[in-house]
Design an enzyme around this catalytic site. Structure first.
Site, PDB file in Angstrom:
ATOM      1  N   ARG A  69      -0.731   8.930   8.916  1.00  0.00           N
ATOM      2  CA  ARG A  69      -0.521   7.504   9.225  1.00  0.00           C
ATOM      3  C   ARG A  69      -0.091   6.712   7.996  1.00  0.00           C
ATOM      4  O   ARG A  69      -0.652   6.881   6.909  1.00  0.00           O
ATOM      5  CB  ARG A  69      -1.822   6.919   9.774  1.00  0.00           C
ATOM      6  CG  ARG A  69      -1.789   5.427  10.036  1.00  0.00           C
ATOM      7  CD  ARG A  69      -3.115   4.967  10.564  1.00  0.00           C
ATOM      8  NE  ARG A  69      -4.172   5.203   9.606  1.00  0.00           N
ATOM      9  CZ  ARG A  69      -4.628   4.295   8.738  1.00  0.00           C
ATOM     10  NH1 ARG A  69      -4.094   3.083   8.717  1.00  0.00           N
ATOM     11  NH2 ARG A  69      -5.596   4.591   7.904  1.00  0.00           N
TER      12      ARG A  69
ATOM     13  N   GLU B  91       0.866  -1.194   0.000  1.00  0.00           N
ATOM     14  CA  GLU B  91       0.000   0.000   0.000  1.00  0.00           C
ATOM     15  C   GLU B  91       0.894   1.234   0.000  1.00  0.00           C
ATOM     16  O   GLU B  91       2.121   1.126   0.092  1.00  0.00           O
ATOM     17  CB  GLU B  91      -0.943  -0.027   1.209  1.00  0.00           C
ATOM     18  CG  GLU B  91      -1.982  -1.137   1.117  1.00  0.00           C
ATOM     19  CD  GLU B  91      -2.942  -1.176   2.295  1.00  0.00           C
ATOM     20  OE1 GLU B  91      -2.918  -0.248   3.116  1.00  0.00           O
ATOM     21  OE2 GLU B  91      -3.704  -2.140   2.398  1.00  0.00           O
TER      22      GLU B  91
END
Ligand code: SIN
Length: 549
Positions: free
Chosen positions: A403, A142
């Site tokens: 994050r 990701e």
């Protein structure tokens, strides 16, 4: 007395005393509940959702809806995958790079290092992560990750598999005599503090007020996506834990860093929870293009479509502004066997009346994750004696200003275990007061649509002093009333959380990570986290939360 399918007691009258109250039933809350009960504590879980039923399955937690997976460094990777050689150092470097200079390396390293043992416990509890024909865990990639280190379950149904495993483990432990009781369909209205020490919670359930005495309370309430008109978050993500912590006297930090996921399914005019299109789709070959078919991220970042999330979300926003077209597209023509690999995403696309076979998914950035939260130490302790926080509601220093994808389930798992350890150490403490249900007094409650509209227009991906001032004024003028329903308690939490987010965003006169100021585009050389508290009913900046890099 009602007995749920867990075989657990769900009668409020029977649940008036516990060693630990856990507020929330996602990965952090249920992990803590399991570990604490295994250690012999009596645990009450206050769950805003309905009781878990394996046949129905769905739970309104962010954990349940998590798609991509869990970022974790595995101790051994296959030697043939030289490209995938991983280490805690590399995971930490990716986390710090994504965090925009505000992630705390000293706090982060042990969280990442505890990942594999925590995931192993989850696997033992029954989480069935996807594996290849040799039984090896499959890993995807990701945004912001330099290697494939995201493990997943059910293709893109990772959270549902984890939620199921945790509930099954709870039921099994309860069947074997562990004391875990659920107060389902209940909302905590106050963390009670007596003589500067936590003494339990008050809650609202079925229209009546109740209380649980406990020396330790863990907030594991998730985030606050419903500050915005459209979000990837479940309906319960209304900032409850932020509001409870502020009212109890704890500090919050980094609330200005609301992470917008670059790929929320575009459904014009719709409000509430929208379908997330997992970043793993880009990890498996999906490409972001504008309405004319041009790459959205080319020249923006060396990692292109797999750059950290703040970078990609801003590139999407820029493409929307430049083209005047209301969305961009995720071209999935290069993703192998899309519907089999991404069944949850495919179902969401179909439910919106679109067809994955068209290979062009319309997407926009959507409110997704609260990077900041209630300030905790590395054991999940807040500034209030006996009040713990873990998961999205907490600010441990791991996420900084943005994050890293799929670090959140990992953090919830690790910090849930640590919170249980703290609760076990407090087992001999008795709550300071006897239980007495507390009906809240009048508090500012803004109409939810109004709040979401002003937050979506003025405190979204890009902010400015003028817009923030408008939002601050709207929230400051919220009428005061006594919340009498779950919805009103949530609206009060959203209103207080919004005022804290706006105060934090106003105070940060620079652009960093997920916080982009059009009037302050530069990034300061040294990043600082600022803490805020509720003082006399007002959000006040109170200091500095150290960042050790
Ligand atoms: C996703 O699947 O893209 C979400 C992962 C995350 O938010 O960490």
């Amino acid at each position: 007395m009602i007995t749920s399918t867990h075989g657990l007691v769900r009668d409020a009258a029977a649940a008036d005393r516990a060693d630990l109250v856990v507020v929330g039933a996602g990965i952090a809350g249920l992990t803590a509940a399991l570990c604490a009960a295994e250690g012999g504590l009596s645990v009450v879980v206050v769950n805003k959702g309905p009781s878990w039923r394996p046949d129905r399955g769905e739970q309104p937690t962010s954990t349940f809806y998590a798609q991509g997976g869990v970022a974790v460094v595995m101790p051994e990777v296959r030697p043939t995958d030289s490209d995938d050689t991983d280490s805690i150092d590399l995971h930490l470097a990716d986390t710090l790079a994504a965090g925009g200079g505000l992630s705390d390396a000293v706090a982060s390293r042990p969280i990442l290092a505890d990942g594999w043992s925590s995931v192993s416990a989850l696997i033992e509890w029954g989480a069935d992560f996807d594996r290849d024909a040799d039984g090896e865990l499959l890993r995807t990639r990701e945004g912001g990750h330099s290697v494939r280190r995201i493990i997943h379950a059910g293709g893109d149904a990772t959270g549902a598999a984890i939620q199921r495993a945790l509930h099954n483990a709870v039921a099994q432990r309860a069947g074997a005599g562990a004391s875990i009781r659920f107060l389902d369909d209940a909302i905590v209205t106050e963390v009670r503090v007596c003589d500067d020490r936590v003494s339990g919670v008050s809650y609202l359930r079925n229209g009546g007020w109740g209380a649980v005495d406990a020396p330790t309370v863990l907030l594991a309430t998730g985030g606050a996506g419903h500050l915005y008109a459209a979000t990837t978050n479940p309906a319960g993500a209304t900032g409850d834990g932020i509001a409870l912590a502020l009212q109890a006297g704890a500090q919050v930090a980094d609330l200005e860093f609301i992470q917008f996921h670059p790929t929320m399914l575009y459904t014009p005019g719709a409000r509430g929870r929208r379908t997330l299109i997992s970043e793993a789709v880009r990890g498996e070959g999906g490409r972001l293009v504008d309405v004319y078919g041009r790459s959205v991220t080319e020249g923006v970042h060396p990692m292109g479509d797999l750059a950290p999330r703040d970078v990609v979300a801003n590139a999407v926003e820029t493409a929307i502004e430049l083209t005047g077209h209301p969305c961009v597209y995720l071209d999935i023509s290069g993703v192998h066997d899309f519907e089999r690999r991404f069944p949850t995403v495919s179902a969401g696309i179909r439910a919106a009346g679109l067809d994955p076979a068209d290979h062009r998914i319309p997407v926009v950035p959507g409110a997704h994750y609260l990077c900041g939260g209630v300030v905790t130490d590395d054991e999940a302790r807040t500034a209030v004696d006996g009040l713990l926080a873990a998961g999205e509601v907490a600010r441990t220093g791991l996420h900084g200003a943005n994050r890293l994808a799929s670090n959140s389930l990992l953090e919830g798992l690790v910090m849930g275990r640590r919170a249980a350890a703290v609760a076990l150490g407090r087992r001999d403490l008795r709550p300071a007061t006897a239980a007495a249900p507390q009906v809240p007094g009048p508090m500012p409650i803004l109409d939810r649509d109004l709040l979401q509209d002003v937050m979506s227009r003025r405190v979204a991906l890009r902010r400015s002093a003028d817009g923030l001032a408008v939002a601050a004024e709207v929230v400051a003028n919220a009428p005061r009333r006594v919340p009498r329903t779950v919805r009103e308690v949530e609206d009060a939490a959203l209103t207080l959380t919004a005022s804290a987010v706006i105060a934090a965003a106003t105070a940060r006169t620079e652009s960093r990570g997920a916080h982009v100021r059009t009037d302050f585009p530069q990034t300061a050389e040294v990043g600082e986290s600022h803490t805020f508290r509720l003082v006399g009913g007002e959000i006040r900046e109170t200091g500095f939360a150290g960042v050790a890099v």
